[in-house]
Scaffold this active site. Structure first.
Site, mmCIF file in Angstrom:
data_model
loop_
_atom_site.group_PDB
_atom_site.id
_atom_site.type_symbol
_atom_site.label_atom_id
_atom_site.label_comp_id
_atom_site.label_asym_id
_atom_site.label_seq_id
_atom_site.Cartn_x
_atom_site.Cartn_y
_atom_site.Cartn_z
ATOM 1 N N HIS A 68 -15.132 -20.517 -55.662
ATOM 2 C CA HIS A 68 -14.500 -19.202 -55.754
ATOM 3 C C HIS A 68 -15.067 -18.536 -56.995
ATOM 4 C CE1 HIS A 68 -11.651 -19.669 -52.481
ATOM 5 N NE2 HIS A 68 -11.474 -20.913 -52.869
ATOM 6 N N LEU A 76 6.580 -7.631 -49.156
ATOM 7 C CA LEU A 76 6.445 -6.810 -47.952
ATOM 8 C C LEU A 76 5.049 -6.946 -47.319
ATOM 9 C CD1 LEU A 76 8.169 -3.659 -49.454
ATOM 10 C CD2 LEU A 76 9.192 -5.437 -48.020
ATOM 11 N N ARG A 94 -18.280 -7.675 -52.610
ATOM 12 C CA ARG A 94 -17.629 -8.007 -53.890
ATOM 13 C C ARG A 94 -16.911 -6.805 -54.515
ATOM 14 N NH1 ARG A 94 -17.398 -13.305 -53.408
ATOM 15 N NH2 ARG A 94 -16.615 -13.330 -55.538
ATOM 16 N N LEU A 95 -16.411 -5.923 -53.654
ATOM 17 C CA LEU A 95 -15.596 -4.809 -54.140
ATOM 18 C C LEU A 95 -14.195 -5.304 -54.535
ATOM 19 C CD1 LEU A 95 -16.489 -1.932 -54.423
ATOM 20 C CD2 LEU A 95 -15.507 -1.406 -52.179
ATOM 21 N N SER A 146 -17.404 -7.730 -47.908
ATOM 22 C CA SER A 146 -18.313 -8.768 -48.446
ATOM 23 C C SER A 146 -19.323 -8.220 -49.447
ATOM 24 C CB SER A 146 -19.073 -9.483 -47.310
ATOM 25 O OG SER A 146 -18.155 -9.963 -46.367
HETATM 26 S S1 MYA Z 1 -3.082 -9.753 -49.224
HETATM 27 C C1 MYA Z 1 -3.792 -8.692 -47.989
HETATM 28 C C2 MYA Z 1 -5.269 -8.598 -48.167
HETATM 29 N N1 MYA Z 1 -5.832 -7.625 -47.280
HETATM 30 C C3 MYA Z 1 -6.379 -7.908 -46.097
HETATM 31 O O1 MYA Z 1 -6.450 -9.051 -45.676
HETATM 32 C C4 MYA Z 1 -6.861 -6.711 -45.288
HETATM 33 C C5 MYA Z 1 -8.145 -6.974 -44.533
HETATM 34 N N2 MYA Z 1 -9.164 -7.469 -45.452
HETATM 35 C C6 MYA Z 1 -9.775 -6.725 -46.397
HETATM 36 O O2 MYA Z 1 -9.503 -5.545 -46.578
HETATM 37 C C7 MYA Z 1 -10.826 -7.425 -47.238
HETATM 38 O O3 MYA Z 1 -11.269 -8.565 -46.567
HETATM 39 C C8 MYA Z 1 -10.294 -7.808 -48.648
HETATM 40 C C9 MYA Z 1 -11.357 -8.619 -49.391
HETATM 41 C C10 MYA Z 1 -9.994 -6.550 -49.462
HETATM 42 C C11 MYA Z 1 -9.040 -8.677 -48.556
HETATM 43 N N3 MYA Z 1 -6.363 -11.836 -52.127
HETATM 44 O O4 MYA Z 1 -14.930 -7.799 -51.813
HETATM 45 P P1 MYA Z 1 -15.205 -9.167 -51.342
HETATM 46 C C12 MYA Z 1 -11.385 -12.782 -52.661
HETATM 47 C C13 MYA Z 1 -7.075 -12.172 -53.223
HETATM 48 O O5 MYA Z 1 -16.647 -9.503 -51.131
HETATM 49 P P2 MYA Z 1 -13.904 -8.487 -48.861
HETATM 50 C C14 MYA Z 1 -2.782 -8.650 -50.570
HETATM 51 O O6 MYA Z 1 -2.822 -7.474 -50.436
HETATM 52 C C15 MYA Z 1 -12.274 -13.853 -52.089
HETATM 53 O O7 MYA Z 1 -11.643 -15.118 -52.208
HETATM 54 N N4 MYA Z 1 -8.389 -12.393 -53.226
HETATM 55 O O8 MYA Z 1 -14.390 -9.525 -49.998
HETATM 56 C C16 MYA Z 1 -2.499 -9.272 -51.933
HETATM 57 C C17 MYA Z 1 -13.519 -13.697 -52.926
HETATM 58 O O9 MYA Z 1 -13.302 -14.261 -54.223
HETATM 59 P P3 MYA Z 1 -13.883 -15.730 -54.523
HETATM 60 C C18 MYA Z 1 -9.033 -12.256 -52.055
HETATM 61 O O10 MYA Z 1 -13.597 -9.301 -47.676
HETATM 62 C C19 MYA Z 1 -3.730 -9.087 -52.793
HETATM 63 C C20 MYA Z 1 -13.582 -12.198 -53.120
HETATM 64 O O11 MYA Z 1 -12.250 -11.691 -52.888
HETATM 65 C C21 MYA Z 1 -8.369 -11.904 -50.887
HETATM 66 O O12 MYA Z 1 -14.850 -7.373 -48.707
HETATM 67 C C22 MYA Z 1 -3.669 -9.827 -54.085
HETATM 68 C C23 MYA Z 1 -14.524 -11.567 -52.112
HETATM 69 O O13 MYA Z 1 -14.552 -10.196 -52.377
HETATM 70 C C24 MYA Z 1 -6.993 -11.705 -50.953
HETATM 71 N N5 MYA Z 1 -6.267 -11.377 -49.884
HETATM 72 O O14 MYA Z 1 -12.536 -7.907 -49.449
HETATM 73 C C25 MYA Z 1 -4.894 -9.628 -54.916
HETATM 74 N N6 MYA Z 1 -9.273 -11.834 -49.888
HETATM 75 O O15 MYA Z 1 -15.385 -15.650 -54.406
HETATM 76 C C26 MYA Z 1 -4.908 -10.466 -56.189
HETATM 77 C C27 MYA Z 1 -10.451 -12.143 -50.421
HETATM 78 O O16 MYA Z 1 -13.432 -16.077 -55.910
HETATM 79 C C28 MYA Z 1 -4.006 -9.884 -57.243
HETATM 80 N N7 MYA Z 1 -10.324 -12.396 -51.732
HETATM 81 O O17 MYA Z 1 -13.288 -16.653 -53.497
HETATM 82 C C29 MYA Z 1 -4.077 -10.676 -58.527
HETATM 83 C C30 MYA Z 1 -3.122 -10.161 -59.618
HETATM 84 C C31 MYA Z 1 -3.624 -8.889 -60.269
HETATM 85 C C32 MYA Z 1 -2.655 -8.285 -61.257
HETATM 86 C C33 MYA Z 1 -2.520 -9.090 -62.534
HETATM 87 C C34 MYA Z 1 -1.587 -8.384 -63.532
HETATM 88 C C35 MYA Z 1 -1.357 -9.166 -64.737
#
Ligand code: MYA
Length: 415
Positions: free
Chosen positions: A29, A415, A175-176, A173
């Site tokens: 990751h 939610l 890395r946004l 994919s």
């Molecule tokens: S969960 C709902 C998530 N949304 C969806 O599933 C909707 C459909 N999917 C998408 O829109 C995309 O596939 C998303 C990823 C945006 C999910 N939570 O940009 P990438 C990691 C956390 O190339 P994409 C919800 O809303 C992935 O392991 N990380 O990938 C809660 C990889 O990292 P690594 C996730 O597919 C969200 C990296 O992203 C998730 O284009 C909480 C790849 O990036 C996920 N659901 O975009 C977020 N999915 O290489 C965290 C993928 O390390 C919040 N990844 O494995 C953290 C706290 C922040 C606040 C802190 C305050 C102190």
């Protein structure tokens, strides 16, 4: 007979998922390994203390400028109070948000729901983060946070709840997502908040608990027609309809819709009830009013007022989250209710939830969903919920727990 109509996901798909997740220790990751979260390699290492992983830095040391986006894109703060901008977020999510593993259904949060979910007491507009294409101004990505007081054992921490992370299908994919997570983190740090909670259907380092979805069929014919459920060999449609039939009216004396005047009593009930869980939010009156006062097609809450003493003794609630049905000629939406918070002090929980099912049926929901968190296991099987295949993982950011929790130790519904 409860399993006679099984949920649509097959055991084969379950195997595939288990295989993909089979050895998390070897999964790389690249982003999450750099973040203050429990890492897979540290699982079971009892020398690591429970609590924050990183200490807060002085606010003056928090990065003042937004993170860099690829040059074609720009940051935008989405004012969810504006119908126009709320509609843009709604369209992005309607077309690009979470689907089931078979791509048959996609969550379809309503605009009213999004405003409810994001404009909660004390919310920060700056935590509703969008990404636009510079040239066209089209909204192509979103992530949001809201503040919450979260109790972990005997400590209450101000945390952010992160939700609605979404990247347009055409920009996946690239890395946004890591940049968006870092940007919302920065904006949360600027408010002097250093912890967060979130849920996801994917396994990341490392869950505080793993919950399962359960589904209570209300409209068997439609669920079978759209492929959400299927009839098992010895089940006919007419037997299924009979199996899931519910009474026309609720059974508990004094069962009624929650009203504004009930807020103080509900706050007390809920605070007391949620104190039995290891992790749970702490809601004040304004939050109880926001989260539980009924809103049409968003949230429904019912309580029991004792016909004798007029005391409020019990509460149940559910939120409305339809899913778009992606490939049916006949139907476009699945109407689903999701169990939210409840308190049972004088009415058996089983009876309270049965009344919730009756209300959901009256309101024409097709299915009533619940996780196995809180005390849900005590009613799921008996009330003819069937286990779904979907896992929902719960996470903390920058807070380590010594051991993962059982779902029944969790008093938190996101939610
Ligand atoms: S969960 C709902 C998530 N949304 C969806 O599933 C909707 C459909 N999917 C998408 O829109 C995309 O596939 C998303 C990823 C945006 C999910 N939570 O940009 P990438 C990691 C956390 O190339 P994409 C919800 O809303 C992935 O392991 N990380 O990938 C809660 C990889 O990292 P690594 C996730 O597919 C969200 C990296 O992203 C998730 O284009 C909480 C790849 O990036 C996920 N659901 O975009 C977020 N999915 O290489 C965290 C993928 O390390 C919040 N990844 O494995 C953290 C706290 C922040 C606040 C802190 C305050 C102190």
């Amino acid at each position: 007979e409860e399993n006679a109509v099984s949920n649509y996901k097959t055991s084969l798909e379950h195997l595939v998922q288990q295989f993909q997740n089979s050895n998390p220790y070897e999964m790389k990751h690249k982003f999450w390994e750099t973040q203050p979260v429990g890492q897979f390699k540290d699982l079971g290492n009892s020398s690591l203390p429970e609590g924050p992983i990183e200490l807060p830095t002085p606010l003056s040391e928090v990065k003042q400028e937004p993170y860099n986006l690829p040059s074609l894109y720009e940051w935008t703060t989405c004012d969810m109070g504006s119908d126009e901008i709320c509609n843009e977020v709604y369209i992005l999510l309607t077309n690009n948000y979470v689907e089931d593993d078979d791509n048959m259904f996609r969550f379809n949060y309503s605009k009213e729901f999004l405003q409810w979910a994001l404009r909660s007491p004390g919310h920060f507009g700056s935590w509703h983060v969008g990404v636009r294409v510079k040239a066209s101004k089209k909204l192509v990505a979103f992530i949001s946070g809201i503040p919450v007081n979260m109790r972990v054992r005997d400590q209450v921490l101000k945390m952010a709840e992160i939700n609605f992370l979404c990247v347009h299908k055409k920009l996946r994919s690239k890395r946004l997502a890591p940049v968006m997570i870092k940007e919302v983190t920065r904006r949360i740090h600027l408010e002097n908040i250093w912890q967060a909670a979130f849920t996801a259907g994917v396994l990341l380092p490392t869950p505080i608990t793993t919950a399962q979805y359960w589904h209570r069929t209300l409209n068997p014919k439609k669920l079978i027609d759209v492929g959400f459920s299927r009839l098992s060999e010895r089940m006919t449609m007419s037997r299924a309809i009979k199996l899931y039939k519910l009474p026309n009216s609720t059974t508990t004396p004094g069962f009624r819709k929650m009203e504004l005047r009930d807020v103080p009593a509900v706050t007390k009930l809920l605070k007391n009830y949620l104190s039995r869980f290891v992790v749970a939010p702490e809601f004040d009156d304004s939050e109880v009013e926001h989260w539980l006062l009924p809103r049409e097609n968003v949230v429904d809450s019912y309580l029991v007022e004792s016909p004798v003493t007029h005391e409020i003794t019990d509460l149940c609630s559910f939120y409305t989250l339809p899913s778009s049905i992606l490939h049916s000629q006949e139907y476009s939406t699945l109407k689903a209710a999701y169990s939210f918070y409840y308190v049972a002090t004088s009415t058996p929980l089983l009876q309270l939830m049965n009344d919730a099912l009756i209300i959901a049926k009256q309101k024409d929901f097709d299915v009533f969903n619940a996780l196995d968190v809180m005390e849900n296991e005590s009613f799921l099987k008996e009330l003819k919920f069937g286990q779904g295949d979907g896992q929902l993982y719960y996470y903390f950011y920058n807070y380590r727990l010594q051991n993962a929790l059982k779902p029944s130790e969790l008093g938190l519904v996101l939610l």
